[in-house]
Design a protein around this motif. Structure first.
Motif, PDB file in Angstrom:
ATOM      1  N   LEU A  84      45.225  -2.487  21.632  1.00 13.46           N
ATOM      2  CA  LEU A  84      44.184  -2.806  20.654  1.00 13.46           C
ATOM      3  C   LEU A  84      43.353  -1.609  20.206  1.00 13.46           C
ATOM      4  N   TYR A  85      43.159  -0.630  21.101  1.00 14.49           N
ATOM      5  CA  TYR A  85      42.213   0.439  20.791  1.00 14.49           C
ATOM      6  C   TYR A  85      42.799   1.845  20.940  1.00 14.49           C
TER       7      TYR A  85
ATOM      8  N   ASN B 171      46.563  -1.853  16.926  1.00 11.48           N
ATOM      9  CA  ASN B 171      45.347  -1.172  16.463  1.00 11.48           C
ATOM     10  C   ASN B 171      45.448  -1.012  14.949  1.00 11.48           C
TER      11      ASN B 171
ATOM     12  N   GLY C 289      38.174  -6.560  13.287  1.00 17.43           N
ATOM     13  CA  GLY C 289      38.239  -5.105  13.320  1.00 17.43           C
ATOM     14  C   GLY C 289      37.641  -4.501  12.061  1.00 17.43           C
TER      15      GLY C 289
ATOM     16  N   TYR D  80      41.355   2.930  14.768  1.00 18.04           N
ATOM     17  CA  TYR D  80      40.437   3.573  15.717  1.00 18.04           C
ATOM     18  C   TYR D  80      41.171   4.642  16.514  1.00 18.04           C
ATOM     19  N   SER D  81      40.494   5.771  16.722  1.00 16.97           N
ATOM     20  CA  SER D  81      41.086   6.859  17.506  1.00 16.97           C
ATOM     21  C   SER D  81      39.989   7.658  18.178  1.00 16.97           C
TER      22      SER D  81
ATOM     23  N   THR E 100      44.972   5.181  20.255  1.00 17.90           N
ATOM     24  CA  THR E 100      45.458   5.841  19.039  1.00 17.90           C
ATOM     25  C   THR E 100      46.928   5.476  18.834  1.00 17.90           C
TER      26      THR E 100
ATOM     27  N   GLY F 235      48.019   2.470  18.803  1.00 16.35           N
ATOM     28  CA  GLY F 235      48.328   1.270  19.568  1.00 16.35           C
ATOM     29  C   GLY F 235      49.071   0.248  18.729  1.00 16.35           C
TER      30      GLY F 235
END
Length: 545
Positions: free
Chosen positions: A459-460, A467, A309, A471-472, A462, A464
């Motif tokens: 995983l992705y 995460n 990531g 990432y958002s 907002t 998460g």
């Protein structure tokens, strides 16, 4: 399930080598049973209570001792097993009808209460069950949780939750119950195939909501095998065929789950014929396995997904072209061939091939090795890191491929790159959660249930649960939610595929590898299968002669 170690590596001293042995004095019936038994290697389970079993060793044993409401076919679609039917008109209220005739190994009938009591126990926050969050979609889950407040005078005792049972679970009759979700979710039937949704008998409880002392070591299930004796910790768990099982009978009379601390010692036992199945061949033995085992060295699809990531909370990684350049600088095929000897395959998307809705090459050119284009994008970027770090946990045997990846980045982009090991996975996550500048973040994922949503959301999404890179994208989040609320699985997949297309544009991570099960078995057995959840199928395995 966040993957700490895509490969099960050596974790301790020499494995304990035990022969399969019965618990009785040895009559002819015992001898016949042992002769028709097989030995399967596992790691020591952490737990065997279903709502607290979140690792592969325990899940393998529970797969023999229990029958789930649903299992999955080769297309990862749910198929009713202990359930007669699972229906819903609105994807919010689900009616579960049980097949008649199923009993626990102590003779108790399997009823609606068997599920309701087990799930309420698992969902109740103070019980501290590792899989508790799988019940969070059920109405009333929040009222079973309590937060531990830190006041000015220091930590305080957590208050009692508002409730002890889920309002979303209702008994209709002994073989029918309903599950009401807090919001519609088309994939709920698949979720109920997870280990946390297995039933428990009345004998599991010494009082309502209290697991009886000693139950876990002599656990009673509703599956094709029952435990023989007790769980011999760090040595073995022996199970034998349950004569009154109403489902499809197993082809062997028993299984000795032999517990190992060292996969290399486990492999030595396999080659020597002292073990019948090893579910994961260690990396050190991959080169010799084809010769050692011949056609008894096998591969099958797995759901594991390895990636790194980008720390999007750092300015130097906010330019998508920087992220694209680093992804294109990586030669995935070379890495899988040279480091993993073809036991894993290059990843070309953001979810595993094991789930319905997977499409090859969704990442497009961004996941194709192209050193010239990568250098062009890198040179054009005005804000970028001066050196590259790849943070990884040192206890997971990642150094070889991290070093290889860094060498590829150096060669493609002309920028310095080095691995940044942390002693343990938890140490790495603690730094990431504090937004410390750790560089690229080594991560992995194995599905809990076979839906695209089980990758996309955690995983992705907002906020998460996994995460860690920050990432958002609101459009992405909305598409995942729309998929979850869709009327059919097909409509859900269409939305989730649109969401994955956004990931291909934003590149919040570098997809690296899809895992495979790489396993071996002895000359004594045949029809050995390992599923996408990495479990050996104990119902199909049989003696070779």
């Amino acid at each position: 399930m966040l993957g700490n170690r895509p490969w099960k590596m050596a974790v301790g001293a020499t494995a304990i080598a035990l022969l399969a042995a019965g618990c009785s004095g040895g009559g002819s019936e015992d001898s016949d049973s042992e002769a028709n038994s097989v030995i399967i290697g596992i790691a020591e389970p952490q737990h065997l209570i279903p709502s607290n079993t979140t690792e592969t060793g325990g899940a393998q044993v529970l797969n023999a001792l229990f029958t789930p409401l649903v299992d999955f076919d080769e297309q990862s679609k749910p198929v009713e097993v202990a359930a007669e039917s699972i229906t819903s008109d609105d994807n919010k209220v689900w009616t579960v009808k049980l097949k008649s005739g199923y009993t626990f190994h102590n003779g108790e009938p399997v009823t609606s209460d068997s599920y309701i009591n087990a799930w309420n126990y698992g969902a109740y926050g103070p019980n501290g069950q590792g899989a508790s969050y799988f019940y969070e979609r059920i109405d009333g889950y929040a009222d079973l949780q309590s937060k531990d407040p830190d006041g000015e005078d220091g930590p305080q005792k957590a208050p009692e939750p508002k409730a002890k049972t889920l309002t979303g679970l209702k008994k209709v009759d002994d073989t029918t119950f309903t599950v009401t979700l807090s919001a519609p979710f088309a994939g709920w039937e698949s979720v109920m195939g997870y280990t946390a949704f297995l039933p428990l008998p009345n004998a599991a409880f010494s009082a309502p909501g209290v697991i009886a002392d000693g139950f876990e070591d002599t656990i009673v299930g509703n599956g094709p095998f029952k435990i023989k004796g007790t769980w011999e910790h760090d040595q073995q768990i022996v199970v034998e065929k349950y004569a009154d099982f109403k489902g499809t009978a197993a082809k062997v009379d028993g299984v000795n789950f032999k517990i190992y601390q060292d996969p290399k010692a486990e492999y030595a036992d396999l080659v020597a014929g002292n073990l019948d199945v090893q579910g994961t061949i260690p990396i050190e033995s991959l080169a010799s396995a084809p010769t050692d085992l011949g056609d008894r060295f096998q591969k099958s699809p797995s759901s594991s997904f390895a990636f790194v990531g980008f720390p999007l909370f750092q300015n130097e990684y906010k330019d998508v072209n920087v992220r694209r350049a680093l992804s294109m600088a990586v030669n995935r095929q070379e890495m899988t061939d040279q480091i993993f000897l073809g036991s894993q395959t290059p990843a070309t998307g953001f979810v595993s091939p094991a789930v319905a809705g997977y499409r090859p090459d969704t990442c497009g050119a961004n996941c194709e090795y192209n050193a010239a284009e990568a250098k062009k994008l890198w040179d054009a970027a005005t804000t970028k890191p001066q050196t590259i770090k790849i943070a990884y946990n040192a206890d997971g045997n990642h150094k070889a491929w991290v070093d290889a990846m860094c060498n590829q980045i150096k060669a493609s982009l002309g920028v310095e790159c080095a691995g940044a090991p942390e002693p343990k996975f938890a140490d790495l996550l603690n730094k990431v959660e504090k937004k410390e500048p750790v560089g690229l973040i080594r991560l992995g994922w194995v599905m809990d249930y076979p839906l695209m949503e089980n990758y996309l959301g955690p995983l992705y999404g907002t906020g998460g649960s996994s995460n860690y890179y920050g990432y958002s994208n609101p459009t992405f989040d909305n598409l995942v939610k729309e998929g979850s609320a869709a009327a059919t699985t097909e409509e859900a997949i269409a939305k989730w595929q649109q969401a994955e297309d956004i990931l291909a544009k934003d590149m919040p991570v570098i997809p690296l590898r899809y895992g495979q099960n790489v396993y071996g078995f002895s000359e004594k057995v045949k029809n050995v299968k390992v599923d996408t959840f990495t479990k050996v199928d104990v119902t199909t395995i049989e003696l070779a002669s």
